[in-house]
Design an enzyme around this catalytic site. Structure first.
Site, short mmCIF file in Angstrom:
data_model
loop_
_atom_site.label_atom_id
_atom_site.label_comp_id
_atom_site.label_asym_id
_atom_site.label_seq_id
_atom_site.Cartn_x
_atom_site.Cartn_y
_atom_site.Cartn_z
N LEU A 109 0.83 -1.21 0.06
CA LEU A 109 0.12 -0.04 -0.12
C LEU A 109 0.78 1.25 0.01
O LEU A 109 1.98 1.32 0.58
CB LEU A 109 -0.95 0.12 1.14
CG LEU A 109 -1.85 -1.19 1.49
CD1 LEU A 109 -2.66 -0.89 2.75
CD2 LEU A 109 -2.83 -1.22 0.24
N ASP A 110 0.58 2.21 -0.73
CA ASP A 110 1.51 3.45 -0.64
C ASP A 110 1.36 4.02 0.43
O ASP A 110 0.48 3.90 1.20
CB ASP A 110 1.14 4.28 -1.89
CG ASP A 110 -0.20 5.02 -1.98
OD1 ASP A 110 -0.33 5.60 -0.90
OD2 ASP A 110 -0.98 4.91 -2.80
N VAL A 111 2.22 4.94 0.66
CA VAL A 111 2.50 5.71 2.02
C VAL A 111 1.28 6.57 2.25
O VAL A 111 1.05 6.58 3.66
CB VAL A 111 3.79 6.60 2.04
CG1 VAL A 111 3.60 7.72 0.99
CG2 VAL A 111 4.23 7.07 3.49
N ASN A 112 0.62 6.76 1.58
CA ASN A 112 -0.88 7.70 1.90
C ASN A 112 -2.15 6.82 1.94
O ASN A 112 -2.92 7.32 2.21
CB ASN A 112 -0.80 8.85 0.93
CG ASN A 112 0.21 9.98 0.90
OD1 ASN A 112 0.77 10.30 2.10
ND2 ASN A 112 0.44 10.31 -0.10
N THR A 113 -1.67 5.66 1.84
CA THR A 113 -2.97 4.74 1.93
C THR A 113 -2.82 4.09 3.26
O THR A 113 -1.79 3.60 3.56
CB THR A 113 -3.08 3.66 0.58
OG1 THR A 113 -3.08 4.58 -0.55
CG2 THR A 113 -4.16 2.83 0.61
#
EC number: 5.4.99.22
Length: 291
Positions: A109-113
């Protein structure tokens, strides 16, 4: 009983079989002091010494290794990497320690998810769950900012062209909100980089919040705090194994007694609180990690 070397290493969590084949072909793997070749078979015994880049690694017989799976509630701001050179928090920081095995993330999952991220000790299970050919559903709750009309929803369902090929949501369901801030639940059957965000951006809509709420039929557990984890029971683990055509496990390390479950929940909450305090102190210590 002998097994292919790449299968033994994949099971121990050192990469997919294809990745390990490349490592073997590059001459980076040795077995009992001899450089391994693709196609070599090994029998896992107590005296077996396998090294990758000179580092001795731990492997176990298939029958000895219990497949374990964690459901982790990833907070925003954590990286899906084992180590970050800038000292930023990672999804591995709060996981329970293991002996003779390691946790492998099922996708990223990307850092902002934020939301559900599965971890397992079985490299073959992780690789099969991630592979696009398995078409395992991932469900996300998405808050979008922008005008969403029927034409855009049709495009997202039928498919739009992204820089790495066509993509589409399997399902899109409106779940609340008013005006230009609305929530949708969407599903995908693959895990390309930032795919949910890029799909919405392709029709001129920005994603302001993104939460993964389900992987296959495994939901984000209710009551699990951000940064907390819980171990899946035998039935849930075998559901995932059956989903990707792996044989079932016959035992689990999950405690069934209510008192032990309660104790574990309290330990998780304390770990989340302790890690949050440490992370806060790390960020305030003069290093700027927001760049």
């Amino acid at each position: 009983m002998s097994e292919k070397l790449q299968k033994v290493l994949a099971r121990a969590g050192h990469g997919s079989r294809r990745e390990i084949e490349s490592i073997i072909e590059a001459g980076r793997v040795s077995v009992d002091g001899k450089i391994a070749k693709l196609g070599d078979r090994v029998e896992v015994t107590p005296g077996l010494k396998i090294r990758i880049d000179g580092h001795l690694i731990s492997v176990r017989e298939s029958a000895e290794q219990i497949c374990r799976v964690l459901a982790y509630y990833k907070p925003e701001g954590e990286l899906c990497t084992r180590n970050d050179p800038e000292g930023r928090p990672t999804v591995f920081d709060r996981l329970p320690k293991l002996r003779g095995a390691r946790w492998i993330a099922v996708g990223r999952l990307d850092v902002n998810t934020c939301g559900l991220l599965l971890f397992t000790t079985d490299g073959e299970l992780a690789n099969r769950l991630m592979h696009p050919s398995r078409e395992v559903e991932r469900e996300y709750a998405v808050r979008v900012f922008g005008q969403v009309d029927d034409a855009k929803l049709r495009d997202l369902s039928r498919g739009v062209q992204l820089e790495d090929g066509p993509a589409a949501f399997k399902t899109i369901k409106f779940s609340g909100g008013e005006g230009i801030n609305q929530w949708y639940n969407v599903t995908l059957t693959e895990g390309r980089n930032r795919e949910v965000r890029r799909l919405w951006e392709a029709v001129g809509v920005q994603v302001s919040r993104l939460i993964r709420v389900r992987y296959g039929d495994i939901p984000l557990p209710k009551g699990l705090p951000r940064g907390g984890w819980t171990e899946l029971d035998l039935a849930q683990t075998n559901y995932l194994r059956e989903l990707v055509e792996l044989p079932p496990e016959t035992s689990s390390k999950v405690a069934v007694e209510k008192d032990r479950r309660r104790m574990k929940a309290n330990q998780i909450r304390r770990a989340v609180k302790r890690h949050s305090q440490v992370s806060g102190g790390r960020r305030s210590g003069g290093r700027n990690n927001n760049g």
